[in-house]
Design an enzyme around this catalytic site. Structure first.
Site, PDB file in Angstrom:
ATOM      1  N   GLY A 229      12.027   1.812 -14.129  1.00 43.73           N
ATOM      2  CA  GLY A 229      11.194   0.829 -13.446  1.00 43.73           C
ATOM      3  C   GLY A 229      11.863  -0.504 -13.174  1.00 43.73           C
ATOM      4  N   GLU A 266      15.775   4.787 -18.953  1.00 46.41           N
ATOM      5  CA  GLU A 266      15.969   5.882 -17.985  1.00 46.41           C
ATOM      6  C   GLU A 266      15.641   5.418 -16.563  1.00 46.41           C
ATOM      7  OE1 GLU A 266      13.530   9.017 -19.626  1.00 46.41           O
ATOM      8  OE2 GLU A 266      11.687   8.053 -18.928  1.00 46.41           O
ATOM      9  N   GLY A 268      16.010   4.986 -12.448  1.00 41.05           N
ATOM     10  CA  GLY A 268      16.377   5.831 -11.314  1.00 41.05           C
ATOM     11  C   GLY A 268      16.697   4.970 -10.107  1.00 41.05           C
ATOM     12  N   ARG A 269      15.658   4.326  -9.550  1.00 37.31           N
ATOM     13  CA  ARG A 269      15.804   3.573  -8.304  1.00 37.31           C
ATOM     14  C   ARG A 269      16.927   2.534  -8.374  1.00 37.31           C
ATOM     15  NH1 ARG A 269      11.906   2.920  -4.288  1.00 37.31           N
ATOM     16  NH2 ARG A 269      10.270   3.613  -5.731  1.00 37.31           N
ATOM     17  N   CYS A 335       5.408  12.136  16.016  1.00 37.25           N
ATOM     18  CA  CYS A 335       4.218  11.822  16.787  1.00 37.25           C
ATOM     19  C   CYS A 335       3.143  11.273  15.864  1.00 37.25           C
ATOM     20  CB  CYS A 335       3.707  13.076  17.490  1.00 37.25           C
ATOM     21  SG  CYS A 335       4.990  13.857  18.454  1.00 37.25           S
ATOM     22  N   TYR A 364      14.664   7.674  -3.765  1.00 38.76           N
ATOM     23  CA  TYR A 364      13.329   7.983  -3.235  1.00 38.76           C
ATOM     24  C   TYR A 364      13.376   7.913  -1.700  1.00 38.76           C
ATOM     25  CZ  TYR A 364      12.115   7.019  -8.095  1.00 38.76           C
ATOM     26  OH  TYR A 364      12.075   7.028  -9.465  1.00 38.76           O
TER      27      TYR A 364
HETATM   28  C1  LIG Z   1      10.001   7.761 -12.275  1.00 38.97           C
HETATM   29  C2  LIG Z   1      10.296   7.625 -13.712  1.00 38.97           C
HETATM   30  C3  LIG Z   1      11.444   6.949 -14.147  1.00 38.97           C
HETATM   31  C4  LIG Z   1      12.361   6.207 -13.190  1.00 38.97           C
HETATM   32  O1  LIG Z   1      11.705   5.148 -12.598  1.00 38.97           O
HETATM   33  P1  LIG Z   1      12.498   4.162 -11.595  1.00 38.97           P
HETATM   34  O2  LIG Z   1      11.443   3.255 -11.080  1.00 38.97           O
HETATM   35  O3  LIG Z   1      13.109   5.006 -10.551  1.00 38.97           O
HETATM   36  O4  LIG Z   1      13.526   3.444 -12.412  1.00 38.97           O
HETATM   37  C5  LIG Z   1      11.726   6.936 -15.486  1.00 38.97           C
HETATM   38  N1  LIG Z   1      10.913   7.560 -16.378  1.00 38.97           N
HETATM   39  C6  LIG Z   1       9.796   8.204 -16.003  1.00 38.97           C
HETATM   40  C7  LIG Z   1       8.952   8.870 -17.014  1.00 38.97           C
HETATM   41  C8  LIG Z   1       9.446   8.258 -14.665  1.00 38.97           C
HETATM   42  O5  LIG Z   1       8.319   8.875 -14.295  1.00 38.97           O
END
Ligand SMILES: *Cc1c(COP(=O)(O)O)cnc(C)c1O
Length: 385
Positions: A229, A266, A268-269, A335, A364
């Protein structure tokens, strides 16, 4: 602090940030261009900023096998959220430790996780724990849904995710009489889109709750997974989450925790967003009732991020023509009026054949898009190494 130099932001090429034409020679548009070298530098910098805090990559942000392979040497493991991701990541990276999270895990997925030797399972409910108990020995974290107020969050992961104190207590009671289930600690991914000070505040509150709770249940060297997050600001492509401040704050927090406590994150983005670009060309430019529309090859069925998040996707015009900038709306070939990349944004004069690179398209993006809608061809994929 920005961890990346300008090259990381725009690809590996010169000051214009255009893809090296030789990398795209003969390429057809649209194309995703992933800067794997820049991504590896970025992830290495994140990991070193985190110090003793472990770094998992959340595969759902971008599970492209080349991205996974580029990240593998820079992370402590990968978090997967489905049986599909689990099989895919295990195939791409046979040795990387996996954590398996996500609501609604099926018995088949749980059994496969145990067969694959998944490192940690993040248990989402007492019912899931009971089903897991019947499948065999497992190493678990319990996902907590704590009543922590997170001002400024883009998304709050409350609702169906994780467990309240009552359900967590229920799980702990069941684990106490199930010696083949090993409770390692707590997982708490509570919100997304937070800056470093806000996430540090959340981390302090999670550990303040979790450590006494775990100690009372006999967990001696607890693990706390603080989730992902970390904020990504699409309105400012040069901004970066302050990993240095976050890492320093977590180290300071860690020093106050019982010896043996392990912290883990953990994201991601914030790992992959900056190292992917969606490059495409102009098909048509037209004016309708005073509005200028630039119609691009491809669309949000390839890059759903701006539609999903309701923002203007940042972009660069490659080899811009000279002339006054004017406002236009950049759309795709679908469209539907929702097929908008960026609305009413200043652009240089554009003509059919001109090329636009949407930046911040590494997370994403392709993998959340509705590829089959309208049956246009898929983009090409290029990897800068
Ligand atoms: C989606 C998610 C993440 C990664 O979140 P980001 O906003 O991409 O950093 C980590 N842990 C869990 C459980 C998630 O659902």
């Amino acid at each position: 602090m920005a961890l990346d130099d300008a090259r990381d932001l725009t690809g590996r090429t010169g000051p214009t940030g255009l893809p090296d034409p030789t990398d795209l020679a003969g390429a057809s548009y649209p194309a995703y261009v992933y800067d794997l070298a820049g991504l590896a530098r970025h992830a290495t910098a994140i990991r070193s900023a985190l110090g003793g805090t472990e770094l998992l990559y959340a595969a759902k942000a971008n599970p492209d096998a080349e991205i996974l392979r580029a990240l593998a040497p820079c992370v402590d493991g990968v978090e997967v959220s489905s049986g599909g991701e689990m099989a895919h990541v295990r195939k791409a990276l046979p040795d990387v430790p996996l954590a398996f999270g996500g609501p609604g895990k099926t018995d088949e997925e749980l059994a496969r996780a145990l067969a694959l030797g998944v490192h940690r399972i993040h248990v989402e409910s007492p019912g899931e724990l009971t089903r897991l108990q019947h499948l065999g020995p497992a190493e678990v974290l319990l996902r907590a849904n704590l009543p922590i107020d997170v001002p400024g969050a883009v998304l709050t992961m409350s609702g169906p995710f994780g467990m309240d104190e009552h359900a967590l207590d229920e799980c702990a009671r069941r684990i106490a009489s199930a010696p083949h289930i090993t409770l390692w600690g707590i997982h708490a991914h509570l919100a997304s889109g937070l800056d470093a000070p806000a996430l540090l505040d959340v981390a302090g509150r999670i550990t303040a709750w979790a450590l006494p709770w775990l100690e009372a249940r006999g967990v001696t060297e607890p693990e706390i997974n603080l989730g992902g997050g970390m904020a990504v600001d699409y309105t400012d492509p040069t901004a970066r989450f302050d990993w240095a401040a976050y890492g320093a704050g977590l180290s300071a927090l860690s020093a106050t925790l019982p010896p043996g406590t392990r912290l883990r994150v953990e994201p991601g983005r914030a790992v992959t967003a900056y190292h992917g670009r969606y490059v495409t060309d102009v098909l048509d430019v037209k004016s309708t009732r005073g509005e200028t529309y630039v119609i691009l090859r491809g669309g949000t069925h390839h890059l759903r991020t701006p539609a999903a998040k309701g923002h203007d996707q940042p972009f660069e015009v490659l080899a811009p023509r000279s002339g006054p900038a004017a406002k236009a709306t950049l759309v795709g070939q679908l469209c539907t009026p929702k097929d908008v990349f960026a609305r009413d944004v200043p652009v240089p004069p554009l003509e059919p054949g001109d090329v636009i690179a949407f930046t911040m398209a590494g997370a994403y993006a392709w993998n959340i898009s509705h590829h089959d809608f309208l049956m246009h061809p898929r983009p090409a994929f290029h990897y800068l190494r």
